[in-house]
Scaffold this active site. Sequence first.
Site, PDB file in Angstrom:
ATOM      1  N   ASP A   5      27.255  39.947  46.973  1.00 55.55           N
ATOM      2  CA  ASP A   5      27.555  39.974  45.457  1.00 55.55           C
ATOM      3  C   ASP A   5      26.709  39.153  44.652  1.00 55.55           C
ATOM      4  O   ASP A   5      26.577  39.300  43.345  1.00 55.55           O
ATOM      5  CB  ASP A   5      29.134  39.291  45.351  1.00 55.55           C
ATOM      6  CG  ASP A   5      29.772  40.133  44.191  1.00 55.55           C
ATOM      7  OD1 ASP A   5      29.515  41.514  43.895  1.00 55.55           O
ATOM      8  OD2 ASP A   5      30.607  39.571  43.608  1.00 55.55           O
ATOM      9  N   GLY A  67      37.794  41.009  34.378  1.00 56.69           N
ATOM     10  CA  GLY A  67      38.830  41.279  35.156  1.00 56.69           C
ATOM     11  C   GLY A  67      39.726  39.770  35.215  1.00 56.69           C
ATOM     12  O   GLY A  67      39.792  39.353  34.422  1.00 56.69           O
TER      13      GLY A  67
HETATM   14  P1  AMP Z   1      40.893  43.318  38.085  1.00 53.15           P
HETATM   15  O1  AMP Z   1      40.467  41.592  38.398  1.00 53.15           O
HETATM   16  O2  AMP Z   1      39.417  43.863  37.380  1.00 53.15           O
HETATM   17  O3  AMP Z   1      41.378  43.845  39.079  1.00 53.15           O
HETATM   18  O4  AMP Z   1      41.529  43.045  36.728  1.00 53.15           O
HETATM   19  C1  AMP Z   1      42.921  42.710  36.726  1.00 53.15           C
HETATM   20  C2  AMP Z   1      43.434  42.173  35.325  1.00 53.15           C
HETATM   21  O5  AMP Z   1      43.228  43.289  34.539  1.00 53.15           O
HETATM   22  C3  AMP Z   1      44.938  42.065  35.530  1.00 53.15           C
HETATM   23  O6  AMP Z   1      45.142  40.640  35.478  1.00 53.15           O
HETATM   24  C4  AMP Z   1      45.110  42.485  33.844  1.00 53.15           C
HETATM   25  O7  AMP Z   1      44.992  41.079  33.020  1.00 53.15           O
HETATM   26  C5  AMP Z   1      44.162  43.186  33.715  1.00 53.15           C
HETATM   27  N1  AMP Z   1      44.432  44.599  33.102  1.00 53.15           N
HETATM   28  C6  AMP Z   1      44.922  45.500  33.995  1.00 53.15           C
HETATM   29  N2  AMP Z   1      45.259  46.635  33.337  1.00 53.15           N
HETATM   30  C7  AMP Z   1      45.312  46.471  32.057  1.00 53.15           C
HETATM   31  C8  AMP Z   1      45.454  47.089  30.848  1.00 53.15           C
HETATM   32  N3  AMP Z   1      46.112  48.440  30.987  1.00 53.15           N
HETATM   33  N4  AMP Z   1      45.638  46.392  29.726  1.00 53.15           N
HETATM   34  C9  AMP Z   1      45.203  45.150  29.753  1.00 53.15           C
HETATM   35  N5  AMP Z   1      44.600  44.522  30.660  1.00 53.15           N
HETATM   36  C10 AMP Z   1      44.940  44.960  31.966  1.00 53.15           C
END
Ligand code: AMP
Length: 268
Positions: A5, A67
């Site tokens: 990564d 994220g």
């Molecule tokens: P990741 O680490 O890329 O899987 O992102 C996870 C984070 O994305 C979660 O903790 C949420 O805060 C955010 N998330 C996921 N779906 C949504 C959404 N529809 N609106 C806002 N934040 C989101």
Amino acid sequence: MAVFDTSFHQTMPPTSFLYSIPYEYYERHKIRKYGFHGTSHRYVMSRAAELMGRPAENFRLISCHIGNGVSVTAIRYGESYDTSMGLTPLAGVTMGTRSGNLDPAVIPYLEQLEGLESDEVMRVLNHHSGLLGISGVSNDIRDLLKLSKEGHHRSQLAIELFVSKLHQYIGLYMARLNGTDGIIFTAGVGENSPEIRELICQGLEYAGVFLDAYANWLGKEDRIISTAYSPVKVMVIPTDEEIVMARDAYQIVITDQTRSLGILETAG
Ligand code: AMP
């Protein structure tokens, strides 16, 4: 096969990857910035170039992987030039549960005041800080947006801090790149939260960033969400780290097969 990564960030110059500590520590222990989310930044860079209609070598881009972990990367003509995470993923902007940057002197001070061992402080900084630490309730932006609309002060503060750190890194990388042609939003929050994208882009008009509200709020697919006349293109690109790993693996297998068949050698 292992796909690192960190590998996309190997092009960073010393002015990006060195810490201002005695150089011997770099020589002896390779203590430096490595950066993370490289597979994701590499994928969205390629997709952004496709959306912008020319190869990535033509563009300066700022890629925001937002994220639960968050990192921002300055991409200069197809290569990583600087990135917000460091020796570990703890550095950079405010994240779901990670603190991001702070004055390193906070660590011994916390140890002293709270009677914590250094590994306990690291646990606090990795797992109990960021959005969760400030809000006291959640590391999920969806919860915090809802709560802040209901008047929960610390949720509102957490969002403001989160947005402000991302905003600062975009400004920093605009300076590092002498401007930017595009800003990319990706990962859980970057792909799914038009509200957060809007807040981050507010106040960047001076630098040529003009969001198209309609495009920002509607649609799920890869797209440009800035206005047609915006000098800086803003893009939402769902990341796809798996395809990058599959392509890398395929490339290695093909190269290996070609080599074992002697094709590379005979071709000189
Ligand atoms: P990741 O680490 O890329 O899987 O992102 C996870 C984070 O994305 C979660 O903790 C949420 O805060 C955010 N998330 C996921 N779906 C949504 C959404 N529809 N609106 C806002 N934040 C989101």
